[in-house]
Design an enzyme around this catalytic site. Structure first.
Site, PDB file in Angstrom:
ATOM      1  N   CYS A   1       0.864  -1.180   0.000  1.00  0.00           N
ATOM      2  CA  CYS A   1       0.000   0.000   0.000  1.00  0.00           C
ATOM      3  C   CYS A   1       0.895   1.222   0.000  1.00  0.00           C
ATOM      4  O   CYS A   1       1.778   1.341  -0.855  1.00  0.00           O
ATOM      5  CB  CYS A   1      -0.973  -0.022   1.179  1.00  0.00           C
ATOM      6  SG  CYS A   1      -0.204  -0.105   2.796  1.00  0.00           S
TER       7      CYS A   1
ATOM      8  N   ARG B   1      -2.140  -0.848   5.546  1.00  0.00           N
ATOM      9  CA  ARG B   1      -3.349  -1.359   4.897  1.00  0.00           C
ATOM     10  C   ARG B   1      -3.069  -2.694   4.220  1.00  0.00           C
ATOM     11  O   ARG B   1      -3.923  -3.577   4.170  1.00  0.00           O
ATOM     12  CB  ARG B   1      -3.859  -0.362   3.852  1.00  0.00           C
ATOM     13  CG  ARG B   1      -4.587   0.812   4.424  1.00  0.00           C
ATOM     14  CD  ARG B   1      -4.921   1.835   3.355  1.00  0.00           C
ATOM     15  NE  ARG B   1      -3.762   2.599   2.912  1.00  0.00           N
ATOM     16  CZ  ARG B   1      -3.766   3.503   1.934  1.00  0.00           C
ATOM     17  NH1 ARG B   1      -4.882   3.728   1.263  1.00  0.00           N
ATOM     18  NH2 ARG B   1      -2.681   4.177   1.620  1.00  0.00           N
TER      19      ARG B   1
END
Lengths: 277, 83
Positions: free
Chosen positions: A233, A238
């Site tokens: 990410c 994430r």
């Protein structure tokens, strides 16, 4: 592996709030969140202060991780349950970190802090006292951590899953829309990466979608489960969420999180980048 | 600031500011882009890009509400969301 081995719900946590062998750990990007309130008996790990080396851009060492867990009163035989804000991004990152240093008995609270708050469950502001321990970590398991050279070599070979928002993937934005625009030198994505935002794996309340829905999601977006996978990410938090989905919930064997992620890749000299704008 | 595209506002319930609500920013295709928690005064803020967005607020008791906004570069778009 059954889901309950890696994921617990809020009812389970409420039933184990006073279990001395279960340690709740809140991990947030916003450290003021814990100070305001937290689940009773939860200790805190600060994603930036505790899990990042303060000089080099890297993880804390095995010895630093041991000192951290010892200080928080976490023993090698304790069950660690992680939860946090931002739909468990940083809790998932910490989960991956615990696995990397060999703490196998770790679980995520499904839905994290958000689901707990939306359920109006109890939050307190007093800090628990836990006796310090002598925690012993294992050597880092780099089977679940990808580095930049491997990412470049994986273009067109392995599944590359970019879990950022569509605007970050296309190159319109360099960072999520709730953060000021800064970070990497270049915008875009790693060639051949599939854009499957982490949020597609979660419901609005932050809980994970069902195994069947998740399998359909990744296969539908072109992830070939017969190949190895690298998720990335912007800074690796994430993508830790998606690593959790692929490796822990869907039992895919060779999935790595690239924690250097776009802030590293998008600043490298000479690597290929694709951009849609 | 001139280059930023800011979407901000407040969430209320029964006319009162709703602190601790979750506000999601969804793009024009409904895709999740970001999420923040409102302050004690119900305030929220996003740094986005120009275009059409949907804001979705979630609070305890299954309370949800959506609001549509058009954001422009260099401007602060103010939005009120009532649960």
């Amino acid at each position: 592996m059954p889901r309950t081995a890696v994921l617990v719900d809020a009812d389970w946590v409420e039933q184990h709030l006073d279990d001395p062998k279960v340690v709740l750990v809140e991990v947030d990007e916003d450290t003021a969140a814990y100070e305001k309130n937290h689940i009773r008996n939860a200790v805190r790990i600060d994603w930036k202060q505790d899990l990042q080396d303060q000089v080099r851009r890297d993880f804390v060492s095995k010895e630093q991780f041991e000192a951290l867990l010892s200080d928080r009163g976490i023993g090698n035989d304790d069950t660690v349950v992680l939860y946090g804000g931002n739909n468990n991004w940083f809790a998932a990152y910490a989960y991956w970190y615990f696995k990397l240093y060999g703490h196998d008995n770790v679980k995520l609270l499904d839905g994290g802090r958000k689901k707990w708050e939306l359920d109006s469950r109890e939050l307190v502001d007093d800090t628990p006292k836990r006796e310090k321990t002598q925690y012993k970590a294992k050597a880092p398991n780099n089977d679940i951590r990808a580095f930049r050279d491997e990412v470049v070599e994986s273009i067109g070979v392995k599944n590359l899953v970019d879990v950022r928002s569509p605007d970050e993937f296309s190159g319109k934005l360099l960072a999520p829309a709730h953060l000021p625009q800064e970070q990497s030198q270049r915008a875009g994505h790693v060639p051949t990466a599939k854009n499957i935002p982490w949020s597609k794996a979660a419901n609005d309340d932050g809980t994970f979608r069902s195994d069947d829905e998740l399998t359909e999601l990744y296969q539908g977006e072109g992830v070939d489960f017969s190949k190895d996978t690298i998720a990335y990410c912007r800074i690796g938090e994430r993508s830790a969420h998606t690593w959790f989905v692929l490796h822990e919930l869907l039992d895919q064997p060779n999935v790595k999180n690239y924690d250097g992620s776009w802030t590293e890749y998008g600043s490298l000299v000479g690597v290929p980048i694709e951009k849609d704008v | 600031m001139a280059t930023e595209t800011v979407i901000q506002g407040t969430v209320t319930r029964d006319g009162q500011p709703q602190g601790g609500a979750y506000v999601r920013l969804l793009d024009s295709s409904g895709e999740f882009t970001a999420e923040v928690v409102t302050s004690a005064t119900g305030a929220f803020r996003f740094f986005a890009r120009p275009g059409s967005w949907t804001l979705r607020a979630l609070a305890s008791g299954d309370a949800t509400a959506d609001a549509k906004v058009d954001a422009q570069q260099g401007q602060v778009t103010e939005t009120a969301i009532a649960l």
